[in-house]
Design a protein around this motif. Structure first.
Motif, PDB file in Angstrom:
ATOM      1  N   VAL A 238     -11.706   0.423   3.136  1.00 32.87           N
ATOM      2  CA  VAL A 238     -10.618  -0.527   3.362  1.00 32.87           C
ATOM      3  C   VAL A 238      -9.830  -0.736   2.076  1.00 32.87           C
ATOM      4  O   VAL A 238     -10.355  -0.607   0.971  1.00 32.87           O
ATOM      5  CB  VAL A 238     -11.151  -1.868   3.900  1.00 32.87           C
ATOM      6  CG1 VAL A 238     -11.824  -1.660   5.255  1.00 32.87           C
ATOM      7  CG2 VAL A 238     -12.120  -2.520   2.925  1.00 32.87           C
ATOM      8  N   GLU A 250      -5.714  -5.064   4.995  1.00 28.40           N
ATOM      9  CA  GLU A 250      -5.173  -3.718   5.103  1.00 28.40           C
ATOM     10  C   GLU A 250      -3.659  -3.750   5.151  1.00 28.40           C
ATOM     11  O   GLU A 250      -3.062  -4.540   5.894  1.00 28.40           O
ATOM     12  CB  GLU A 250      -5.683  -3.056   6.388  1.00 28.40           C
ATOM     13  CG  GLU A 250      -7.145  -2.660   6.346  1.00 28.40           C
ATOM     14  CD  GLU A 250      -7.322  -1.287   5.745  1.00 28.40           C
ATOM     15  OE1 GLU A 250      -6.880  -0.299   6.353  1.00 28.40           O
ATOM     16  OE2 GLU A 250      -7.887  -1.205   4.642  1.00 28.40           O
ATOM     17  N   TYR A 251      -3.036  -2.886   4.358  1.00 30.14           N
ATOM     18  CA  TYR A 251      -1.588  -2.739   4.450  1.00 30.14           C
ATOM     19  C   TYR A 251      -1.277  -1.625   5.437  1.00 30.14           C
ATOM     20  O   TYR A 251      -1.728  -0.485   5.268  1.00 30.14           O
ATOM     21  CB  TYR A 251      -0.965  -2.421   3.094  1.00 30.14           C
ATOM     22  CG  TYR A 251       0.545  -2.276   3.191  1.00 30.14           C
ATOM     23  CD1 TYR A 251       1.354  -3.401   3.265  1.00 30.14           C
ATOM     24  CD2 TYR A 251       1.141  -1.018   3.255  1.00 30.14           C
ATOM     25  CE1 TYR A 251       2.719  -3.287   3.389  1.00 30.14           C
ATOM     26  CE2 TYR A 251       2.517  -0.891   3.375  1.00 30.14           C
ATOM     27  CZ  TYR A 251       3.298  -2.023   3.443  1.00 30.14           C
ATOM     28  OH  TYR A 251       4.656  -1.907   3.583  1.00 30.14           O
ATOM     29  N   ASP A 252      -0.495  -1.944   6.459  1.00 29.27           N
ATOM     30  CA  ASP A 252      -0.116  -0.970   7.483  1.00 29.27           C
ATOM     31  C   ASP A 252       1.281  -0.442   7.184  1.00 29.27           C
ATOM     32  O   ASP A 252       2.284  -1.125   7.428  1.00 29.27           O
ATOM     33  CB  ASP A 252      -0.133  -1.605   8.880  1.00 29.27           C
ATOM     34  CG  ASP A 252      -1.538  -1.739   9.431  1.00 29.27           C
ATOM     35  OD1 ASP A 252      -2.463  -1.233   8.788  1.00 29.27           O
ATOM     36  OD2 ASP A 252      -1.702  -2.360  10.498  1.00 29.27           O
ATOM     37  N   HIS A 256       1.232   4.640   9.779  1.00 29.52           N
ATOM     38  CA  HIS A 256       0.128   4.244  10.650  1.00 29.52           C
ATOM     39  C   HIS A 256       0.570   4.173  12.113  1.00 29.52           C
ATOM     40  O   HIS A 256      -0.261   4.285  13.017  1.00 29.52           O
ATOM     41  CB  HIS A 256      -0.431   2.880  10.209  1.00 29.52           C
ATOM     42  CG  HIS A 256      -1.140   2.940   8.889  1.00 29.52           C
ATOM     43  ND1 HIS A 256      -2.507   3.080   8.783  1.00 29.52           N
ATOM     44  CD2 HIS A 256      -0.669   2.885   7.620  1.00 29.52           C
ATOM     45  CE1 HIS A 256      -2.848   3.113   7.500  1.00 29.52           C
ATOM     46  NE2 HIS A 256      -1.750   2.988   6.785  1.00 29.52           N
ATOM     47  N   ASP A 266      -7.063   4.775  12.971  1.00 30.93           N
ATOM     48  CA  ASP A 266      -7.111   3.382  12.545  1.00 30.93           C
ATOM     49  C   ASP A 266      -7.776   2.499  13.596  1.00 30.93           C
ATOM     50  O   ASP A 266      -8.575   1.610  13.267  1.00 30.93           O
ATOM     51  CB  ASP A 266      -5.699   2.866  12.262  1.00 30.93           C
ATOM     52  CG  ASP A 266      -5.130   3.427  10.967  1.00 30.93           C
ATOM     53  OD1 ASP A 266      -5.906   3.938  10.147  1.00 30.93           O
ATOM     54  OD2 ASP A 266      -3.905   3.341  10.774  1.00 30.93           O
ATOM     55  N   PHE A 270     -10.988   0.234  12.899  1.00 29.89           N
ATOM     56  CA  PHE A 270     -11.008  -1.221  13.068  1.00 29.89           C
ATOM     57  C   PHE A 270     -12.090  -1.645  14.053  1.00 29.89           C
ATOM     58  O   PHE A 270     -12.719  -2.703  13.886  1.00 29.89           O
ATOM     59  CB  PHE A 270      -9.639  -1.716  13.536  1.00 29.89           C
ATOM     60  CG  PHE A 270      -8.554  -1.553  12.503  1.00 29.89           C
ATOM     61  CD1 PHE A 270      -8.825  -1.704  11.151  1.00 29.89           C
ATOM     62  CD2 PHE A 270      -7.259  -1.232  12.889  1.00 29.89           C
ATOM     63  CE1 PHE A 270      -7.835  -1.545  10.196  1.00 29.89           C
ATOM     64  CE2 PHE A 270      -6.262  -1.067  11.942  1.00 29.89           C
ATOM     65  CZ  PHE A 270      -6.552  -1.229  10.593  1.00 29.89           C
ATOM     66  N   VAL A 280     -10.523  -8.089   9.905  1.00 24.27           N
ATOM     67  CA  VAL A 280      -9.488  -7.305   9.234  1.00 24.27           C
ATOM     68  C   VAL A 280      -8.149  -8.021   9.360  1.00 24.27           C
ATOM     69  O   VAL A 280      -7.672  -8.274  10.465  1.00 24.27           O
ATOM     70  CB  VAL A 280      -9.382  -5.888   9.829  1.00 24.27           C
ATOM     71  CG1 VAL A 280      -8.291  -5.100   9.108  1.00 24.27           C
ATOM     72  CG2 VAL A 280     -10.714  -5.164   9.741  1.00 24.27           C
ATOM     73  N   ARG A 282      -4.378  -7.522   8.876  1.00 27.66           N
ATOM     74  CA  ARG A 282      -3.438  -6.416   8.754  1.00 27.66           C
ATOM     75  C   ARG A 282      -2.082  -6.953   8.315  1.00 27.66           C
ATOM     76  O   ARG A 282      -1.545  -7.900   8.891  1.00 27.66           O
ATOM     77  CB  ARG A 282      -3.327  -5.671  10.079  1.00 27.66           C
ATOM     78  CG  ARG A 282      -4.668  -5.121  10.551  1.00 27.66           C
ATOM     79  CD  ARG A 282      -4.592  -4.515  11.937  1.00 27.66           C
ATOM     80  NE  ARG A 282      -3.785  -3.302  11.960  1.00 27.66           N
ATOM     81  CZ  ARG A 282      -3.585  -2.571  13.068  1.00 27.66           C
ATOM     82  NH1 ARG A 282      -4.140  -2.952  14.216  1.00 27.66           N
ATOM     83  NH2 ARG A 282      -2.863  -1.477  13.025  1.00 27.66           N
ATOM     84  N   ARG A 284       1.917  -5.967   7.289  1.00 31.28           N
ATOM     85  CA  ARG A 284       2.993  -4.977   7.328  1.00 31.28           C
ATOM     86  C   ARG A 284       4.051  -5.324   6.282  1.00 31.28           C
ATOM     87  O   ARG A 284       3.968  -6.345   5.597  1.00 31.28           O
ATOM     88  CB  ARG A 284       3.599  -4.909   8.723  1.00 31.28           C
ATOM     89  CG  ARG A 284       2.564  -4.532   9.800  1.00 31.28           C
ATOM     90  CD  ARG A 284       3.193  -3.774  10.937  1.00 31.28           C
ATOM     91  NE  ARG A 284       3.667  -2.469  10.503  1.00 31.28           N
ATOM     92  CZ  ARG A 284       4.646  -1.803  11.117  1.00 31.28           C
ATOM     93  NH1 ARG A 284       5.248  -2.343  12.172  1.00 31.28           N
ATOM     94  NH2 ARG A 284       5.025  -0.622  10.686  1.00 31.28           N
TER      95      ARG A 284
END
Length: 310
Positions: A238, A250-252, A256, A266, A270, A280, A282, A284
């Motif tokens: 991660v 997490e950077y999406d 992705h 992904d 997850f 998690v 997430r 953006r």
């Protein structure tokens, strides 16, 4: 209509100077032919350069002994992330050591450096300022967070290595020593930035997200943390993690969602994390760049539900 004199084969694959063309038997009128492009003054080529590296190579006929690519163009050649992409039409940055004069021509920004302010190394077949010196030169044009992101890139020891591009480019201690000994513009910023450089961030957004959380008063997360299941079985890696509380951030990026294989990967990852008791968060681009305070508050709330104390 007279036929054009053909360009010698050894000159067709690269840019060449007018003097090279004359030596190869091409007349001055032939070198003014409309079928030849003129990337720089005194340089000719059969076709236009495609991409930044090719444009640098098209400048090689003008590059004198001791001159080398530096500053923003060297940062591009080292792959350092920047807030704005380096475009093929942007000027090239070329340096020389005093007392040699910096180049002066259209499409080039010249710099004169004191001897010892940089080492010249090979990169993509080009003479380039070394990684540490290039990073220090950026201290006068980048903000703190982006300078940290560029430093994170240099010290990264990636999970997947490229045999023809050994990493890391330098260690944190070496970068710190370079910043401490630097006396040029941006010294204070470089010293501050190097104290925030960490090994593990694989992209600019990951660095910016880490700095955002730290600046909000949250604990510093671990980077690219490997989550293991029963018996040490690999479950996932991660971006940012608070292992004590089983919280991952997490950077999406766009890839992705635009890459179906990555998207399926992904989802499976997850699911494994969820089954192992991990939460998690997430994030953006909108959450990182437009609403950073909301993103930090969201991570703080999740940590609080997992027992983290303010």
């Amino acid at each position: 209509m007279p036929r054009r004199v053909p360009i010698p084969i050894d000159l067709q694959a690269r840019a060449f100077s007018i003097s090279e063309g004359l030596y190869a038997g091409l007349g001055e009128s032939r070198l003014r032919g409309r079928d030849l492009v003129r990337p720089f003054h005194g340089v000719r080529a059969v076709g236009a350069a495609s991409g930044v590296v090719a444009r640098c190579r098209s400048y090689l006929p003008r590059l004198r002994d001791g001159q080398f690519f530096s500053h923003e163009i060297a940062a591009f050649l080292w792959g350092m992330p920047r807030p704005r992409r380096f475009e093929a039409a942007d000027p090239l940055h070329v340096s020389s050591f005093v007392p040699e004069r910096a180049p002066r021509t259209r499409g080039v920004v010249g710099h004169e450096l004191r001897p010892g302010r940089a080492e010249v190394v090979g990169r993509s077949g080009l003479p380039v300022a070394d990684a540490a010196s290039t990073w220090l030169h950026l201290a006068s044009v980048l903000g703190l967070d982006d300078l940290v992101a560029a430093g994170d890139h240099l010290v990264l020891d990636p999970a997947v290595l490229e045999l023809d591009d050994p990493r890391p480019y330098l260690g944190v201690d070496s970068l710190r020593a370079a910043a401490d000994g630097f006396r040029g513009r941006g010294r204070r910023l470089a010293v501050e930035a190097v104290s925030l450089v960490r090994v593990g961030a694989e992209s600019r957004p990951e660095t910016l997200l880490r700095l955002l959380l730290m600046r909000a008063g949250l604990p510093e997360p671990e980077l690219n943390f490997v989550v293991e299941g029963a018996g040490g079985r690999f479950l996932a890696r991660v971006d940012l993690a608070y292992p004590e509380f089983k919280v991952a951030v997490e950077y999406d990026g766009d890839q992705h969602r635009s890459d179906s294989r990555q998207y399926d990967h992904d989802i499976a990852r997850f699911d494994r994390l969820h089954d192992a008791g991990w939460h998690v968060v997430r994030v953006r681009a909108r959450g990182l760049f437009r609403f950073p305070d909301e993103t930090a508050a969201r991570v703080e709330r999740v940590l609080a539900t997992r027992g983290a104390r303010p």
